[in-house]
Motif scaffolding. Structure first.
Motif, PDB file in Angstrom:
ATOM      1  N   VAL A 190       0.835  -1.198   0.000  1.00  0.00           N
ATOM      2  CA  VAL A 190       0.000   0.000   0.000  1.00  0.00           C
ATOM      3  C   VAL A 190       0.870   1.248   0.000  1.00  0.00           C
ATOM      4  O   VAL A 190       0.480   2.306  -0.516  1.00  0.00           O
ATOM      5  CB  VAL A 190      -0.945  -0.028   1.220  1.00  0.00           C
ATOM      6  N   ALA A 191       2.082   1.133   0.549  1.00  0.00           N
ATOM      7  CA  ALA A 191       3.008   2.269   0.558  1.00  0.00           C
ATOM      8  C   ALA A 191       3.282   2.789  -0.841  1.00  0.00           C
ATOM      9  O   ALA A 191       3.618   3.958  -1.028  1.00  0.00           O
ATOM     10  CB  ALA A 191       4.319   1.870   1.226  1.00  0.00           C
ATOM     11  N   GLY A 192       3.144   1.928  -1.847  1.00  0.00           N
ATOM     12  CA  GLY A 192       3.379   2.358  -3.215  1.00  0.00           C
ATOM     13  C   GLY A 192       2.371   3.365  -3.725  1.00  0.00           C
ATOM     14  O   GLY A 192       2.616   4.050  -4.731  1.00  0.00           O
ATOM     15  N   PHE A 193       1.224   3.491  -3.051  1.00  0.00           N
ATOM     16  CA  PHE A 193       0.227   4.492  -3.427  1.00  0.00           C
ATOM     17  C   PHE A 193       0.431   5.797  -2.663  1.00  0.00           C
ATOM     18  O   PHE A 193      -0.166   6.815  -2.994  1.00  0.00           O
ATOM     19  CB  PHE A 193      -1.184   3.969  -3.153  1.00  0.00           C
ATOM     20  N   ALA A 194       1.257   5.731  -1.601  1.00  0.00           N
ATOM     21  CA  ALA A 194       1.453   6.892  -0.730  1.00  0.00           C
ATOM     22  C   ALA A 194       2.835   7.498  -0.980  1.00  0.00           C
ATOM     23  O   ALA A 194       3.440   7.290  -2.032  1.00  0.00           O
ATOM     24  CB  ALA A 194       1.291   6.462   0.728  1.00  0.00           C
ATOM     25  N   VAL A 195       3.335   8.267  -0.020  1.00  0.00           N
ATOM     26  CA  VAL A 195       4.655   8.896  -0.125  1.00  0.00           C
ATOM     27  C   VAL A 195       5.388   8.632   1.182  1.00  0.00           C
ATOM     28  O   VAL A 195       5.305   9.406   2.134  1.00  0.00           O
ATOM     29  CB  VAL A 195       4.547  10.415  -0.384  1.00  0.00           C
ATOM     30  N   MET A 196       6.101   7.522   1.221  1.00  0.00           N
ATOM     31  CA  MET A 196       6.809   7.117   2.438  1.00  0.00           C
ATOM     32  C   MET A 196       8.255   6.800   2.077  1.00  0.00           C
ATOM     33  O   MET A 196       8.722   5.679   2.158  1.00  0.00           O
ATOM     34  CB  MET A 196       6.113   5.908   3.069  1.00  0.00           C
ATOM     35  N   GLY A 197       8.977   7.830   1.636  1.00  0.00           N
ATOM     36  CA  GLY A 197      10.379   7.671   1.287  1.00  0.00           C
ATOM     37  C   GLY A 197      10.580   6.863   0.022  1.00  0.00           C
ATOM     38  O   GLY A 197       9.665   6.623  -0.770  1.00  0.00           O
ATOM     39  N   SER A 198      11.808   6.407  -0.167  1.00  0.00           N
ATOM     40  CA  SER A 198      12.122   5.660  -1.384  1.00  0.00           C
ATOM     41  C   SER A 198      11.434   4.298  -1.406  1.00  0.00           C
ATOM     42  O   SER A 198      11.264   3.708  -2.479  1.00  0.00           O
ATOM     43  CB  SER A 198      13.641   5.494  -1.529  1.00  0.00           C
ATOM     44  N   ALA A 217     -10.910  -4.915   3.639  1.00  0.00           N
ATOM     45  CA  ALA A 217     -11.788  -3.800   3.262  1.00  0.00           C
ATOM     46  C   ALA A 217     -11.182  -2.468   3.683  1.00  0.00           C
ATOM     47  O   ALA A 217     -11.326  -1.451   2.986  1.00  0.00           O
ATOM     48  CB  ALA A 217     -13.165  -3.992   3.902  1.00  0.00           C
ATOM     49  N   THR A 218     -10.485  -2.479   4.820  1.00  0.00           N
ATOM     50  CA  THR A 218      -9.872  -1.238   5.324  1.00  0.00           C
ATOM     51  C   THR A 218      -8.875  -0.691   4.322  1.00  0.00           C
ATOM     52  O   THR A 218      -8.913   0.499   3.958  1.00  0.00           O
ATOM     53  CB  THR A 218      -9.174  -1.490   6.665  1.00  0.00           C
ATOM     54  N   THR A 222      -6.638   2.761  -0.084  1.00  0.00           N
ATOM     55  CA  THR A 222      -6.017   2.944  -1.399  1.00  0.00           C
ATOM     56  C   THR A 222      -6.940   3.687  -2.361  1.00  0.00           C
ATOM     57  O   THR A 222      -6.470   4.488  -3.175  1.00  0.00           O
ATOM     58  CB  THR A 222      -5.610   1.591  -2.011  1.00  0.00           C
ATOM     59  N   ALA A 223      -8.238   3.434  -2.255  1.00  0.00           N
ATOM     60  CA  ALA A 223      -9.184   4.164  -3.110  1.00  0.00           C
ATOM     61  C   ALA A 223      -9.126   5.660  -2.796  1.00  0.00           C
ATOM     62  O   ALA A 223      -9.132   6.507  -3.698  1.00  0.00           O
ATOM     63  CB  ALA A 223     -10.601   3.632  -2.906  1.00  0.00           C
ATOM     64  N   GLY A 224      -9.047   5.985  -1.500  1.00  0.00           N
ATOM     65  CA  GLY A 224      -8.957   7.384  -1.096  1.00  0.00           C
ATOM     66  C   GLY A 224      -7.675   8.040  -1.569  1.00  0.00           C
ATOM     67  O   GLY A 224      -7.678   9.183  -2.053  1.00  0.00           O
TER      68      GLY A 224
END
Length: 262
Positions: free
Chosen positions: A139-147, A226-227, A232-234
């Protein structure tokens, strides 16, 4: 049931994938750096599930050793029907203040090795007209958590592109994108996760069975629970500036939680 090759099989999600697949009757090729753990797991799977096991001790950051695993995937005399690219590790701390060698190793293990092994597996599987490739993303790949986010974003998009190319060939490519999972992952990276709400933790078996179910169903991106589907949808709908702001706040909270008390 065929043979599955699992990287990072000695612990965490990799071990859980190996156990689940053995319980379903798959023979296993187990890949990791820790030879002792691999041999112990191989013996356990043989004894418990009466499957055949093979171990390959390999550091996937080493190009020659990664190529040995790729050669195993190309071996037409011993076909591998399912590849699980699971090997990886967490990156802790600041990119600009951290050790560049750690960043390069992360790229070698979680990007280059995924590329090389997927290429070897896809070519062999396509020639046979069947097979599956399951790449463990996040899920981190959809966010911005460093490299780490950049790495996992690559894994997801690469898998989507591979899925498009393999459409109609009998070979399925799926990226599984879990959130926080109860494994050794964060402890090994020396990450303090005490501030994370219980609702965001996933059980390892939940991730493994969900990923394999989605692979069998032909889904290209698998998000367990579901969480995390809602999360990820958000993230995908939100403006990137907002995503960066939220990620920055979460990173600050984690750094504060990890500081020793006075």
């Amino acid at each position: 049931m065929g043979t599955a090759l699992v990287t990072g099989a000695s612990a965490g999600l990799g071990r859980a994938f190996a156990v689940e697949l053995a319980s379903r009757g798959h023979d296993l090729v187990l890949v990791a750096r820790d030879h002792t753990r691999l041999e112990e797991l191989a013996e356990e799977l043989q004894t418990t599930y009466a499957v055949s096991t093979e171990t390959l001790s390999a550091d996937l950051a080493d190009r020659d050793q990664a190529e040995q695993v790729a050669d195993r995937l190309r071996d037409a005399s011993r076909p591998v029907d399912l590849l699980i690219n699971n090997a990886g590790f967490g990156l802790r701390g600041s990119f600009t203040k951290g050790d560049l060698a750690d960043e390069e190793r992360a790229l070698d293990v979680m990007v280059r090795a995924v590329l090389v092994l997927s290429h070897a597996a896809a070519g062999a599987m396509r020639a046979r007209g069947r097979g599956g490739i399951l790449n463990v993303s996040s899920v981190a790949g959809f966010a911005v958590m460093g490299s780490y986010s950049a790495i996992k974003s690559w894994v997801t998009v690469f898998t989507e592109a591979l899925s498009v190319e393999l459409a109609g060939t009998g070979v399925q490519a799926t990226a599984v994108c879990p959130g926080f999972v109860h494994t050794e992952f964060h402890d090994r990276a020396r990450m303090n996760m005490s501030a994370l709400p219980d609702a965001l933790w996933l059980d390892v078996d939940q991730v493994v069975t969900g990923a394999l179910r989605d692979l069998d169903a032909g889904r290209t991106v698998s998000v367990p629970s579901a969480t995390y589907k809602a999360v990820t949808a958000g993230i995908r709908l939100a403006p990137r500036a907002l995503v960066r702001g939220i990620s920055s706040s979460l990173a600050q909270r984690r750094r504060t939680a990890g500081r020793p008390s006075a």
